[in-house]
Design an enzyme around this catalytic site. Structure first.
Site, short mmCIF file in Angstrom:
data_model
loop_
_atom_site.label_atom_id
_atom_site.label_comp_id
_atom_site.label_asym_id
_atom_site.label_seq_id
_atom_site.Cartn_x
_atom_site.Cartn_y
_atom_site.Cartn_z
N ASP A 102 0.22 -4.75 4.36
CA ASP A 102 0.60 -5.30 3.05
C ASP A 102 -0.16 -6.59 2.72
O ASP A 102 -0.60 -6.78 1.59
CB ASP A 102 2.10 -5.60 3.01
CG ASP A 102 2.93 -4.39 2.61
OD1 ASP A 102 2.35 -3.39 2.14
OD2 ASP A 102 4.16 -4.46 2.75
N HIS A 146 -1.29 2.63 4.16
CA HIS A 146 -0.67 2.16 5.41
C HIS A 146 -1.08 3.04 6.59
O HIS A 146 -1.31 2.54 7.69
CB HIS A 146 0.85 2.15 5.26
CG HIS A 146 1.36 0.90 4.59
ND1 HIS A 146 1.25 -0.34 5.16
CD2 HIS A 146 1.95 0.71 3.39
CE1 HIS A 146 1.78 -1.25 4.35
NE2 HIS A 146 2.19 -0.64 3.26
N HIS A 177 7.38 -8.39 2.46
CA HIS A 177 6.22 -7.53 2.19
C HIS A 177 5.12 -8.26 1.42
O HIS A 177 4.08 -7.66 1.17
CB HIS A 177 6.65 -6.31 1.37
CG HIS A 177 7.59 -5.38 2.09
ND1 HIS A 177 7.25 -4.09 2.45
CD2 HIS A 177 8.86 -5.56 2.52
CE1 HIS A 177 8.27 -3.52 3.06
NE2 HIS A 177 9.27 -4.39 3.12
N HIS A 194 -0.52 -8.24 -3.01
CA HIS A 194 0.64 -8.68 -2.23
C HIS A 194 0.57 -10.15 -1.87
O HIS A 194 1.45 -10.67 -1.18
CB HIS A 194 0.79 -7.83 -0.96
CG HIS A 194 1.57 -6.60 -1.21
ND1 HIS A 194 2.82 -6.36 -0.70
CD2 HIS A 194 1.28 -5.55 -1.99
CE1 HIS A 194 3.26 -5.21 -1.14
NE2 HIS A 194 2.35 -4.69 -1.92
N ASP A 233 8.93 0.40 4.37
CA ASP A 233 9.18 0.79 2.98
C ASP A 233 10.27 1.87 2.90
O ASP A 233 11.09 1.86 1.99
CB ASP A 233 7.91 1.36 2.34
CG ASP A 233 6.93 0.28 1.90
OD1 ASP A 233 7.35 -0.88 1.72
OD2 ASP A 233 5.74 0.61 1.75
N ASP A 253 -2.01 -0.05 -4.92
CA ASP A 253 -1.25 0.53 -3.80
C ASP A 253 -1.72 1.94 -3.49
O ASP A 253 -1.87 2.31 -2.33
CB ASP A 253 0.24 0.60 -4.16
CG ASP A 253 1.01 -0.61 -3.67
OD1 ASP A 253 0.43 -1.47 -3.00
OD2 ASP A 253 2.21 -0.69 -3.97
N HIS A 306 -0.29 -2.94 -10.00
CA HIS A 306 0.11 -2.89 -8.59
C HIS A 306 -0.02 -1.46 -8.05
O HIS A 306 -0.56 -1.23 -6.96
CB HIS A 306 1.55 -3.38 -8.44
CG HIS A 306 1.93 -3.66 -7.03
ND1 HIS A 306 1.88 -4.92 -6.48
CD2 HIS A 306 2.32 -2.86 -6.03
CE1 HIS A 306 2.24 -4.87 -5.20
NE2 HIS A 306 2.52 -3.62 -4.91
N HIS A 357 3.21 -2.55 9.47
CA HIS A 357 3.35 -2.47 8.02
C HIS A 357 2.91 -3.76 7.32
O HIS A 357 2.15 -3.72 6.35
CB HIS A 357 4.81 -2.15 7.66
CG HIS A 357 5.01 -1.91 6.21
ND1 HIS A 357 4.81 -0.68 5.62
CD2 HIS A 357 5.32 -2.75 5.20
CE1 HIS A 357 5.02 -0.78 4.33
NE2 HIS A 357 5.33 -2.03 4.04
N TRP A 364 0.86 -1.17 0.00
CA TRP A 364 0.00 0.00 0.00
C TRP A 364 0.90 1.23 0.00
O TRP A 364 1.96 1.24 0.64
CB TRP A 364 -0.85 0.06 1.26
CG TRP A 364 -1.90 -0.99 1.47
CD1 TRP A 364 -1.90 -1.91 2.46
CD2 TRP A 364 -3.13 -1.19 0.74
NE1 TRP A 364 -3.03 -2.68 2.38
CE2 TRP A 364 -3.81 -2.26 1.34
CE3 TRP A 364 -3.72 -0.56 -0.37
CZ2 TRP A 364 -5.03 -2.72 0.88
CZ3 TRP A 364 -4.93 -1.02 -0.83
CH2 TRP A 364 -5.58 -2.08 -0.21
N ARG A 376 14.18 1.46 2.30
CA ARG A 376 14.84 1.44 0.98
C ARG A 376 15.85 2.57 0.88
O ARG A 376 16.93 2.40 0.32
CB ARG A 376 13.78 1.60 -0.11
CG ARG A 376 14.33 1.56 -1.52
CD ARG A 376 13.29 2.07 -2.51
NE ARG A 376 12.08 1.26 -2.51
CZ ARG A 376 11.96 0.11 -3.18
NH1 ARG A 376 12.97 -0.36 -3.86
NH2 ARG A 376 10.83 -0.56 -3.14
ZN LIG Z 1 5.38 -2.99 2.04
#
Ligand SMILES: [Zn+2]
Length: 256
Positions: free
Chosen positions: A134, A21, A77, A140, A60, A168, A164, A130, A16, A63
């Site tokens: 997901d 989220h 995830h 997912h 997320d 999301d 996706h 989280h 998401w 990253r």
């Molecule tokens: Zn995620």
């Protein structure tokens, strides 16, 4: 397939989006028991946060903020089902415990054990918030080998994107609601929502939604009729994720 999907799961579509989220986190926070709420606040304070929604996208954000930890956790995830029967089979669907189902179980156990260092429990809380979100995003927990729809190109309002991303973020963002407004709206719909179950069952539900509920459009165009049909499904998943996250936290942080 876990490996190939992980490699294909290119940024920025990775769960998401922030709105989804944060909505899940706000819905959960509104359904915490006083005891769970108090402990959540203590743990959040260790991370400089006040609300569950403050940590909802941390997994997320790694990253950029902690690429090493992100690389270690990026397979957590999602779940890739090996077949369209959507029956969770860990040896195939969660090799080496690297999927959202196992991750929720693992971090929930770390959170629940008060013998663990508080900082470790606070991190586990952020992961749980989280990953429960997901696993409720239908793409997912998919059985098609297309990186959860990342490889399924579609058109939205004259521009190319992928399925996706539509799920999301795009559909939810099209409401132009803030996370606070969105969660209030969904809470006002009442508490009559199917909750309970196990993380494996939540993933199986997502897989069946992909298979049976028109998530993959008959044409490659995401039009108004698609959003009319699918956005309520996405919102139902947000409500379920919020209710189940609250149940999990109330259980993990309840009386011993
Ligand atoms: Zn995620």
């Amino acid at each position: 397939m876990v490996l190939s999907v992980a490699l294909l799961c290119a940024p920025p579509a990775f769960g998401w989006g922030p709105l989804g989220h944060r909505v899940v986190a706000r819905l959960a926070e509104a359904q915490l028991t006083p005891q769970a709420r108090a402990e959540v606040q203590q743990l959040l304070a260790l991370r400089g946060a006040r609300h569950l929604s403050d940590v909802a996208t941390w997994a997320d954000d790694l990253r950029d903020t902690d690429p090493v930890l992100f690389a270690r956790t990026k397979r957590l995830h999602f779940v890739n089902f090996h077949s369209r029967d959507c029956l969770y089979d860990p040896p195939h669907d969660c090799r080496d415990g690297e999927c959202a189902v196992a991750a929720i179980e693992k971090y929930s156990a770390i959170l629940a054990n008060r013998a663990n260092p508080p900082a470790e429990r606070a991190e586990a809380l952020a992961f749980v918030v989280h990953f429960v979100g997901d696993i409720h995003q239908p793409l997912h927990a998919d059985y098609r080998h297309d990186a959860g729809g990342n490889d399924y190109q579609v058109r939205w309002r004259g521009r190319g994107t992928n399925l996706h991303r539509i799920w999301d973020s795009t559909m939810l963002d099209s409401t132009h609601l803030s996370a606070a407004q969105y969660s209030r709206t969904l809470l006002a719909e009442g508490s009559a929502i199917a909750s309970g179950g196990t993380p494996a069952e939540w993933a199986e539900e997502s897989c069946r939604i992909d298979r049976d509920d028109g998530v993959y459009p008959s044409s490659r165009f995401i039009d108004h009729a698609y959003v009319e049909r699918e956005l309520p499904i996405a919102e139902r998943r947000l409500r379920q994720a919020g209710a189940r996250l609250a149940e999990l936290l109330n259980r993990d942080l309840g009386d011993d």
